[in-house]
Design a protein around this motif. Structure first.
Motif: not given
Length: 76
Positions: A11-15, A18-19, A25-29
């Motif tokens: 669960a921690q790895a998935v979290l 996601a972060q 995504g922000t860096a790409m924009s």
């Protein structure tokens, strides 16, 4: 006990993933925004029409002055 620990780790790895994807995504924009501004500046330098050159530089300036969206995870 081992199963609960493994599930918690997963669960921690998935979290974390996601972060990281949110940051990417922000860096790409941000990169796309900077590329558009650079493109306007280059087009203005190439243009031989003074009005078109002024229009392109004005647009580049406006885009540079606009606030950019940053990830809430990244410090200012």
């Amino acid at each position: 006990m081992k199963l609960a620990h493994a599930i918690t780790g997963l669960a921690q790895a998935v979290l974390d993933l996601a972060q990281q994807q949110t940051r990417t995504g922000t860096a790409m924009s941000d990169v796309a925004r900077e590329q558009r501004i650079t493109n306007l500046i280059v087009r203005a330098q190439i243009s031989t029409d003074p009005q078109e050159k002024a229009r392109l530089m004005g647009e580049a300036t406006r885009r540079m002055d606009q606030p950019c969206r940053r990830s809430p995870h990244d410090p200012l």
